[in-house]
Design a protein around this motif. Structure first.
Motif, PDB file in Angstrom:
ATOM      1  N   SER A  42     -12.594 -35.605   3.035  1.00 54.56           N
ATOM      2  CA  SER A  42     -13.854 -35.492   2.026  1.00 54.56           C
ATOM      3  C   SER A  42     -14.709 -34.454   2.472  1.00 54.56           C
ATOM      4  N   ALA A  43     -15.123 -33.570   1.296  1.00 49.84           N
ATOM      5  CA  ALA A  43     -15.739 -32.200   1.578  1.00 49.84           C
ATOM      6  C   ALA A  43     -17.065 -32.595   2.180  1.00 49.84           C
ATOM      7  N   ILE A  44     -17.270 -32.063   3.325  1.00 48.41           N
ATOM      8  CA  ILE A  44     -18.411 -32.071   4.175  1.00 48.41           C
ATOM      9  C   ILE A  44     -18.997 -30.605   4.527  1.00 48.41           C
ATOM     10  N   ARG A  45     -20.293 -30.400   4.728  1.00 49.25           N
ATOM     11  CA  ARG A  45     -20.827 -29.449   5.550  1.00 49.25           C
ATOM     12  C   ARG A  45     -20.430 -29.343   7.022  1.00 49.25           C
ATOM     13  N   PRO A  46     -19.826 -28.027   7.358  1.00 45.70           N
ATOM     14  CA  PRO A  46     -19.249 -27.818   8.793  1.00 45.70           C
ATOM     15  C   PRO A  46     -20.362 -28.245   9.922  1.00 45.70           C
ATOM     16  N   PHE A  82     -18.908 -42.926   8.806  1.00 42.88           N
ATOM     17  CA  PHE A  82     -17.571 -43.465   8.544  1.00 42.88           C
ATOM     18  C   PHE A  82     -17.584 -43.879   7.040  1.00 42.88           C
ATOM     19  N   ARG A  83     -18.520 -44.463   6.585  1.00 46.35           N
ATOM     20  CA  ARG A  83     -18.554 -45.041   5.292  1.00 46.35           C
ATOM     21  C   ARG A  83     -18.629 -44.185   4.355  1.00 46.35           C
ATOM     22  N   ARG A  84     -18.827 -43.163   4.236  1.00 47.82           N
ATOM     23  CA  ARG A  84     -18.763 -41.996   3.332  1.00 47.82           C
ATOM     24  C   ARG A  84     -17.697 -41.100   3.248  1.00 47.82           C
ATOM     25  N   LEU A  85     -17.104 -40.940   4.064  1.00 48.28           N
ATOM     26  CA  LEU A  85     -15.521 -40.383   4.433  1.00 48.28           C
ATOM     27  C   LEU A  85     -14.323 -41.027   3.796  1.00 48.28           C
ATOM     28  N   SER A  86     -13.317 -40.353   3.178  1.00 53.86           N
ATOM     29  CA  SER A  86     -12.171 -41.049   2.567  1.00 53.86           C
ATOM     30  C   SER A  86     -11.576 -41.435   3.713  1.00 53.86           C
ATOM     31  N   GLU A  87     -10.514 -42.375   3.456  1.00 51.47           N
ATOM     32  CA  GLU A  87      -9.494 -42.925   4.092  1.00 51.47           C
ATOM     33  C   GLU A  87      -8.512 -41.941   4.523  1.00 51.47           C
TER      34      GLU A  87
END
Length: 276
Positions: free
Chosen positions: A10-14, A228-233
């Motif tokens: 999932s796209a995140i800020r580094p 962990f809840r906001r990241l894709s599997e």
């Protein structure tokens, strides 16, 4: 040596991995626990993908912990796939062209380790680079040279075979010069869609490398962790040493192994150099 990480998912800020976890990459630049050196202050770099175009690249020659531009950039861009690297030189100059990741068209590459006896065999190794690739070689490190050798041996068509042939060539040349145990490497490379990682050394005592457990398993272990809840599997992180202290969150990449990070078909397998 160096420390590095790859993030894919999932796209995140580094900044989430560079600064905000307990044993972030920035913390490792000052307090590495598993590296050959505690300090990794001889430059840094970040490469990222953000669409159907070649990856972005930002590198600097100072210590990562003090670079305001790195902090600013990592706070504002978002990416589903990025590389980050902090460097501890093994002898080559501290200059921007020697900082990782290295980029060729759609490909990124970064490395921790060294070619032992590199300066004795550098000329012979350089001459094996394909002529059309040679003008793109900018720095003086063994790491970048390994990248262009792997490209010359087929990295773009078959990454595992390309790296295996590169290692086989280095070991053959080193043996001809009576250099023992020449190769020490953990490597990550990507074409923007897939990530390949490698852990290998000639003497089978390779630098550390870890990968994160599947997100669904981490959610079960740490149900209160909002990250962990906001990241894709499909999210994966590969690191030189674990970020933070979460028991059960990391698996060590086996000795002499390589792997693919790709949604739906991740795998790890044995890695063996291929004679050329």
């Amino acid at each position: 040596m160096c420390r590095w990480l790859v993030y894919a998912g999932s796209a995140i800020r580094p900044e989430e991995l560079l600064y905000k976890v307990d044993h972030s990459l920035i913390d490792q630049s000052m307090h590495s626990k598993l590296g050959a050196t505690t300090l990794n202050g001889d430059g840094f770099g970040m490469g990222w993908y953000d669409g159907p175009r070649p990856p972005g690249l930002f590198r600097g020659i100072g210590p990562a912990w003090g670079d305001r531009n790195l902090r600013e950039l990592s706070e504002h861009l978002e990416s589903p796939l990025f590389f980050a690297h902090i460097r501890a030189s093994t002898g080559s100059p501290v200059q921007e062209s020697n900082c990782h990741p290295f980029r060729y068209r759609d490909w990124l590459w970064m490395h921790n380790g060294e070619i032992h006896g590199f300066h004795q065999i550098k000329r012979e190794l350089v001459l094996a680079i394909e002529p059309e690739l040679f003008p793109h070689l900018e720095g003086s490190t063994d790491s970048e040279l390994m990248f262009y050798l792997a490209l010359s041996y087929g990295l773009r068509d078959d990454p595992i075979a390309g790296v295996a042939r590169m290692v086989g060539h280095v070991e053959r040349v080193a043996a001809a010069h009576d250099i023992r145990d020449p190769m020490q490497m953990t490597i990550a490379t990507s074409d923007g869609e897939h990530v390949w990682v490698f852990r290998y050394s000639t003497q089978h005592q390779s630098r550390s490398l870890f990968y994160s457990r599947r997100i669904e398993a981490l959610r079960e272990l740490y149900p209160d962790n909002a990250n962990f809840r906001r990241l894709s599997e499909q999210t994966r992180i590969i690191v030189s040493e674990p970020l933070g202290d979460l028991p059960g969150a990391w698996h060590e990449v086996p000795e002499s192994a390589c792997g693919l990070v790709d949604p739906g078909r991740d795998f790890l397998q044995d890695f063996h150099p291929e004679p050329v």
